[in-house]
Design an enzyme around this catalytic site. Structure first.
Site, PDB file in Angstrom:
ATOM      1  N   GLY A 103       0.925  -1.180   0.121  1.00 44.09           N
ATOM      2  CA  GLY A 103       0.149   0.063   0.070  1.00 44.09           C
ATOM      3  C   GLY A 103       0.724   1.219   0.086  1.00 44.09           C
ATOM      4  N   GLU A 110      10.612  -5.010   0.703  1.00 43.55           N
ATOM      5  CA  GLU A 110       9.880  -5.655   1.928  1.00 43.55           C
ATOM      6  C   GLU A 110      10.028  -7.031   1.543  1.00 43.55           C
ATOM      7  OE1 GLU A 110       6.972  -2.093   3.060  1.00 43.55           O
ATOM      8  OE2 GLU A 110       6.075  -3.611   2.019  1.00 43.55           O
TER       9      GLU A 110
END
Ligand code: 5RP
Length: 233
Positions: A103, A110
């Site tokens: 988002g 990540e």
């Protein structure tokens, strides 16, 4: 929904996750987003008070800055091939701890950190938990793509049954550009019955760098509840 309850949920989840999981001499992966800010502050506090000798690897420019601003020691995957603990937020968490992430547009780094970690601990507030992915997070699965391929990729997403939307930048005309110089396409697949299969299909499209489906990666999730408690799953 009160913003205060959401912020309290994020903060409590982050603090408890850090208290339960951070130990001395750890190499820690630092995720991105708004919830991770509370975790980094707590990590810095514990590191200072107890001389923990922690090393932190960022997943984005945001977390690089957070590490430095909080006086933590910056490290990289080149120095430490294995991360002891990766702490990160999520946009949605299903009952099997599968996740939608990205988002905030940092899903590639990540996922790299998560895949090189012994343990991925997720921190989030009560809005993020659902039975199946796609139920509460209605913005779609973020997919990072090489810019020259975005139009054919959007067509292929439609053939997979998705509704793709090129993510636009805020305060700049045109598309959002990731930390890697790529575009993000958010693809609404409705409720996702088989996230593992969908991830495989998405990753097989040339020009797709990675997608925000994190399947069987998380070990634990700390979810701040409306009543001030933290649910650990
Ligand atoms: C960024 C992410 C974030 O971890 C995710 O969007 C959650 O963010 P927040 O803590 O602000 O709710 O995946 O790419």
């Amino acid at each position: 929904m009160s913003d205060d309850l959401i912020e309290i949920g994020k903060k409590k989840a982050a603090i408890k996750a850090v208290e339960d999981n951070v130990k001395s001499n750890m190499v820690i992966g630092i995720g991105s987003g708004s919830t991770i800010v509370y975790a980094v502050r707590k990590i810095a506090e514990l590191n200072k008070e107890n001389n923990l000798n922690l090393k932190c690897i960022p997943s984005s420019f945001q977390s690089y800055q957070l590490i430095l601003e909080n006086g933590l020691t910056l490290a990289s995957l080149d120095q430490f091939l294995e991360i002891d603990l990766d702490i990160d937020g999520a946009d949605e968490i299903d009952k099997k701890l599968n996740l939608i992430k990205g988002g905030g547009g940092c899903l590639v780094q990540e996922k790299i950190l998560a895949s090189n970690s012994k343990k991925l601990v997720i921190i989030a507030d009560f809005r993020k938990k659902s039975e199946s992915l796609g139920e509460n997070w209605r913005f779609g699965v973020p997919v990072e793509v090489i810019p020259m391929a975005y139009t054919p990729i959007m067509k292929k997403m439609e053939l997979l049954g998705g509704k793709p939307k090129l993510r636009m930048a805020k305060a700049k005309s045109g598309p959002l550009i990731t930390d890697n110089g790529n575009f993000i396409i958010d693809v609404d697949f409705g409720i996702i019955q088989n996230p593992m299969e969908l991830e495989k299909k998405l990753l097989s499209i040339p020009g797709v760098v990675d997608c925000g489906l994190f399947i069987k990666m998380a070990s634990k999730a700390y979810i701040g509840q409306k009543d001030g408690t933290v649910l650990v799953i």
